[in-house]
Design a protein around this motif. Structure first.
Motif, PDB file in Angstrom:
ATOM      1  N   ARG A  83      42.539  86.085  -0.103  1.00 21.96           N
ATOM      2  CA  ARG A  83      41.272  85.447  -0.501  1.00 21.96           C
ATOM      3  C   ARG A  83      40.270  85.429   0.653  1.00 21.96           C
ATOM      4  O   ARG A  83      39.082  85.645   0.444  1.00 21.96           O
ATOM      5  N   ALA A  84      40.743  85.192   1.866  1.00 22.89           N
ATOM      6  CA  ALA A  84      39.851  85.203   3.029  1.00 22.89           C
ATOM      7  C   ALA A  84      39.343  86.614   3.303  1.00 22.89           C
ATOM      8  O   ALA A  84      38.163  86.806   3.636  1.00 22.89           O
ATOM      9  N   ARG A  85      40.204  87.600   3.161  1.00 15.79           N
ATOM     10  CA  ARG A  85      39.784  88.990   3.365  1.00 15.79           C
ATOM     11  C   ARG A  85      38.710  89.383   2.359  1.00 15.79           C
ATOM     12  O   ARG A  85      37.725  90.035   2.706  1.00 15.79           O
ATOM     13  N   LYS A 120      35.819  67.389  18.314  1.00 14.21           N
ATOM     14  CA  LYS A 120      34.586  67.363  19.109  1.00 14.21           C
ATOM     15  C   LYS A 120      33.399  67.936  18.335  1.00 14.21           C
ATOM     16  O   LYS A 120      32.286  67.441  18.452  1.00 14.21           O
ATOM     17  N   GLY A 121      33.634  68.997  17.565  1.00 12.14           N
ATOM     18  CA  GLY A 121      32.550  69.684  16.864  1.00 12.14           C
ATOM     19  C   GLY A 121      32.126  69.032  15.568  1.00 12.14           C
ATOM     20  O   GLY A 121      31.041  69.303  15.064  1.00 12.14           O
ATOM     21  N   GLY A 122      32.979  68.199  15.012  1.00  7.51           N
ATOM     22  CA  GLY A 122      32.642  67.511  13.775  1.00  7.51           C
ATOM     23  C   GLY A 122      33.326  68.121  12.560  1.00  7.51           C
ATOM     24  O   GLY A 122      33.887  69.219  12.604  1.00  7.51           O
ATOM     25  N   ASP A 123      33.254  67.398  11.480  1.00  8.97           N
ATOM     26  CA  ASP A 123      33.899  67.759  10.223  1.00  8.97           C
ATOM     27  C   ASP A 123      33.375  69.102   9.716  1.00  8.97           C
ATOM     28  O   ASP A 123      32.163  69.340   9.705  1.00  8.97           O
ATOM     29  N   VAL A 124      34.279  69.964   9.281  1.00  3.92           N
ATOM     30  CA  VAL A 124      33.874  71.289   8.792  1.00  3.92           C
ATOM     31  C   VAL A 124      33.055  71.192   7.503  1.00  3.92           C
ATOM     32  O   VAL A 124      32.287  72.102   7.196  1.00  3.92           O
ATOM     33  N   ALA A 125      33.202  70.114   6.774  1.00  2.00           N
ATOM     34  CA  ALA A 125      32.453  69.963   5.527  1.00  2.00           C
ATOM     35  C   ALA A 125      30.962  69.733   5.779  1.00  2.00           C
ATOM     36  O   ALA A 125      30.136  70.077   4.937  1.00  2.00           O
ATOM     37  N   ILE A 152      39.932  77.328   5.769  1.00  2.00           N
ATOM     38  CA  ILE A 152      38.611  76.700   5.899  1.00  2.00           C
ATOM     39  C   ILE A 152      37.527  77.662   5.422  1.00  2.00           C
ATOM     40  O   ILE A 152      36.584  77.266   4.727  1.00  2.00           O
ATOM     41  N   LYS A 153      37.653  78.931   5.771  1.00  2.00           N
ATOM     42  CA  LYS A 153      36.683  79.941   5.337  1.00  2.00           C
ATOM     43  C   LYS A 153      36.606  79.999   3.817  1.00  2.00           C
ATOM     44  O   LYS A 153      35.523  80.098   3.243  1.00  2.00           O
ATOM     45  N   ILE A 154      37.749  79.926   3.163  1.00  2.00           N
ATOM     46  CA  ILE A 154      37.790  79.930   1.694  1.00  2.00           C
ATOM     47  C   ILE A 154      37.057  78.705   1.147  1.00  2.00           C
ATOM     48  O   ILE A 154      36.320  78.791   0.169  1.00  2.00           O
ATOM     49  N   PHE A 160      30.966  78.536   7.478  1.00  2.00           N
ATOM     50  CA  PHE A 160      32.089  78.751   8.388  1.00  2.00           C
ATOM     51  C   PHE A 160      32.258  80.255   8.570  1.00  2.00           C
ATOM     52  O   PHE A 160      32.529  80.984   7.609  1.00  2.00           O
ATOM     53  N   PHE A 161      32.097  80.731   9.808  1.00  2.00           N
ATOM     54  CA  PHE A 161      32.073  82.162  10.059  1.00  2.00           C
ATOM     55  C   PHE A 161      33.112  82.549  11.106  1.00  2.00           C
ATOM     56  O   PHE A 161      33.258  81.877  12.120  1.00  2.00           O
TER      57      PHE A 161
END
Length: 177
Positions: A83-85, A120-125, A152-154, A160-161
């Motif tokens: 799915r990520a691919r 440190k960077g914060g929530d991915v959402a 996470i990418k999915i 998200f890259f």
């Protein structure tokens, strides 16, 4: 104490090794050295566990399982990879990413360090992330790193890259692992 003929003073025999041996506990391979450290989960996550009826993975379940050093069924791991691919194959070679963005590079299989970066960077959402590659090699958790990042990418394909680093090419991967 033993006295040597060429010395006037008695010599004490050094017994550090023997006293350390007397105080050292001997463990069998079946013993838990640290009882407070839990065993890794024996249940391997399945596709149904991770995705349920959704197209997106349950990130919190996957994270808890990977943090506890749990494993996935092969078909569950392959589903995440495929799915990520599919998502990344549809992305252009040159992407424009708006600001603010958190840029992360060179994870090298350090799963728990990567989790600190998310703290440190914060929530991915609610944050935009750009990973510069070098996800694998050197650390012991390369598979966990890529599976979690791909999951996470999915879940967040537009914010998200994941770029490919030199460690994601065949020659370096063969050389290191």
């Amino acid at each position: 104490m033993k006295k040597y003929p060429h010395q006037n003073q008695p010599i004490k025999k050094f017994t550090h090794a023997s006293s350390a041996k007397m105080h050292r506990k001997v463990y069998s391979s079946a013993d838990r050295v640290m009882d407070s450290v839990p065993y890794p989960p024996t249940h391997r996550l399945t596709i149904k566990d991770i995705f349920g009826t959704s197209e997106k993975p349950n990130l919190s379940l996957l994270l808890r399982h990977l943090e506890a050093e749990g494993r996935l069924e092969l078909d569950a791991a392959l589903t995440i990879m495929i799915r990520a691919r599919e998502l990344t194959a549809r992305e252009p070679n040159l992407i424009e990413i708006g600001t603010p963005v958190t840029i992360v590079g060179d994870i090298h299989g350090q799963f728990f360090d990567m989790l600190k970066m998310f703290e440190k960077g914060g929530d991915v959402a609610s944050n935009r992330y750009l990973f510069l590659g070098d996800y694998v090699d050197r650390g012991q958790f390369s598979v966990e790193v890529v599976l979690y990042l791909w999951a996470i990418k999915i879940s967040y394909p537009d914010t998200f890259f994941l770029l490919r680093g030199n460690h994601e090419c065949r020659n370096l991967t063969v050389y290191f692992t």
